[in-house]
Design a protein around this motif. Structure first.
Motif, PDB file in Angstrom:
ATOM      1  N   TYR A 253      57.469  49.937 -16.582  1.00 21.31           N
ATOM      2  CA  TYR A 253      58.814  49.964 -17.155  1.00 21.31           C
ATOM      3  C   TYR A 253      59.118  51.255 -17.921  1.00 21.31           C
ATOM      4  N   LEU A 269      65.167  46.921 -16.787  1.00 17.76           N
ATOM      5  CA  LEU A 269      64.244  46.112 -17.589  1.00 17.76           C
ATOM      6  C   LEU A 269      64.307  44.637 -17.213  1.00 17.76           C
ATOM      7  N   PHE A 273      60.942  42.424 -17.897  1.00 17.63           N
ATOM      8  CA  PHE A 273      60.369  43.114 -19.057  1.00 17.63           C
ATOM      9  C   PHE A 273      59.991  42.171 -20.200  1.00 17.63           C
TER      10      PHE A 273
END
Length: 411
Positions: A253, A269, A273
């Motif tokens: 990421y 994201l 994430f």
């Protein structure tokens, strides 16, 4: 980041120069010397010859002398139990305090002013009809009269009835009572105080995996002090984690984190994430990275700046909490606003007055952001400690943040 008087500043009121009826002699049954030979400690001592106990040893030639320099120093006497304190006699050396307070306390943390002045002139101050009570009596000196040296007292004599109000066991004072946040226990106190506001818990070590978007324009907020995807600190945490442990679950990421830095965007994201952050939080390496980056980015810069300004543990914590919410650049801006209305202790200013000005400036800054407009982390925590004259963040501490009650027993 989550969401009879002289006024020294908002909410701080003290007696001016002398108590009422100072010329009236204390009654005979209250005029017993209760401080002779009692244990005493001080915020600092110039050396063994000038230790705190010299102020209570009944030797008129010996004295307590603080370390040299401007700023706040104190000497505290343990009376061994809760007593009425009707009169205090202070005999100053030539390095006397222009601004000082005489205070009493039951627990050694929360103090009540029984006398205060901004016009000390040295010599002997015979302070009568004080009407105080407590196990401890303290002289808190916040501004020196001379341009050099520190503070020095030949004698501190406290008088009152011989009988105890309440007997208590005498315990030696902890060595860290006057320490700043470089002390491990005091640092832990500061971390718990910040966590009560950032995470609604004192258990900050349980928050490595916290992550959400709180709608403050900073993207995702995560971890032990609220690292944000929009303010570079989250990016720095993940970069350092990847340096220490290449191929971790967050490394993929990094391109997205670099792209969204400076915005509230989640581009690149979502959706994975948050889950990856929580998974990484179980890794001891990632936990250590969060702690190290917190200290490097926020804790130590704030503490160093506070020490430069001559602030004790409470002021150091106030700077650190401001750095966590506003960044170190925001902290410096708040500090500059405070310095326009009050001198720092290092400049010869009164520490409580300066801290009051700093907290006023902090509240004004918080109110410029809707997400941070609730100022209770200042109003019912930091301001509360200041009103109790707990400049050393000595325990026990009790406070509220966002309606929740918290307590720390020590140090």
């Amino acid at each position: 980041m989550r969401i009879r008087t002289l006024a020294l500043g908002a909410g701080i009121t003290v007696l001016l120069c002398v108590p009422l009826a100072i010329s009236v002699a204390a009654s005979a049954n209250s005029d017993v010397l209760i401080s002779r030979g009692r244990p005493a400690i001080a915020s600092s001592e110039r050396g063994g010859v000038w230790e705190a106990g010299q102020a209570t040893d009944s030797d008129p030639s010996s004295r307590w002398e603080s370390a040299p320099g401007p700023g706040t120093q104190w000497v505290r006497i343990d009376l061994g139990g809760v007593r009425d304190i009707d009169r205090v006699v202070l005999r100053w050396d030539k390095t006397y305090a222009r601004t000082y307070r005489v205070q009493t306390s039951v627990d050694g943390a929360n103090w009540t002013d029984v006398y205060a002045t901004r016009a000390g002139n040295g010599g002997v101050d015979d302070l009568k009809r004080l009407g105080g009570s407590g196990r401890y009596v303290r002289v808190l000196a916040t501004q020196r009269a001379a341009s050099t040296g520190g503070y020095a007292l030949f004698e501190i004599k406290a008088y009152g009835p011989s009988a105890l109000i309440k007997a208590v066991a005498v315990h030696p004072a902890g060595g860290s009572i006057a320490a700043g946040l470089e002390d491990r226990r005091k640092k832990e106190t500061a971390l718990e105080l910040v966590s009560s506001a950032e995470n609604s818990t004192l258990s900050w070590r349980q928050e490595y995996g916290y992550i959400e978007d709180i709608g403050d324009g900073r993207g995702y907020t995560a971890g032990i002090v609220g690292f944000c995807s929009g303010t570079s600190d989250m990016l720095e945490v993940v970069e350092e984690y990847t340096r220490r442990e290449p191929g971790n679950v967050l490394a993929a990421y990094l391109p997205a984190l670099r792209t969204v830095d400076g915005s509230d965007s989640h581009a690149g994201l979502d959706p994975g994430f948050p889950a990856a952050w929580k998974a990484a939080s179980r890794d001891p390496v990632f936990q250590k990275v969060q702690e190290d980056e917190r200290d490097k980015m926020y804790f130590w810069p704030a503490v160093r700046l506070a020490r430069t300004d001559g602030l004790r543990a409470l002021g150091q914590f106030a700077y650190y909490d401001a750095a966590v919410m506003h960044g170190v650049s925001g902290l410096k801006s708040i500090r500059q606003h405070a310095l326009t209305s009050a001198k720092s202790p290092a400049q010869g200013g009164d520490e409580p007055a300066y801290l009051d000005a700093f907290l006023d400036a902090r509240v004004r800054e918080m109110r410029t952001e809707e997400a941070h407009s609730d100022t209770t982390r200042v109003d019912t925590a930091q301001r509360l400690f200041l009103r109790r004259s707990n400049l050393d963040l000595a325990g026990p501490l009790t406070w509220k943040v966002y309606g929740d009650q918290y307590r720390i027993s020590g140090p």
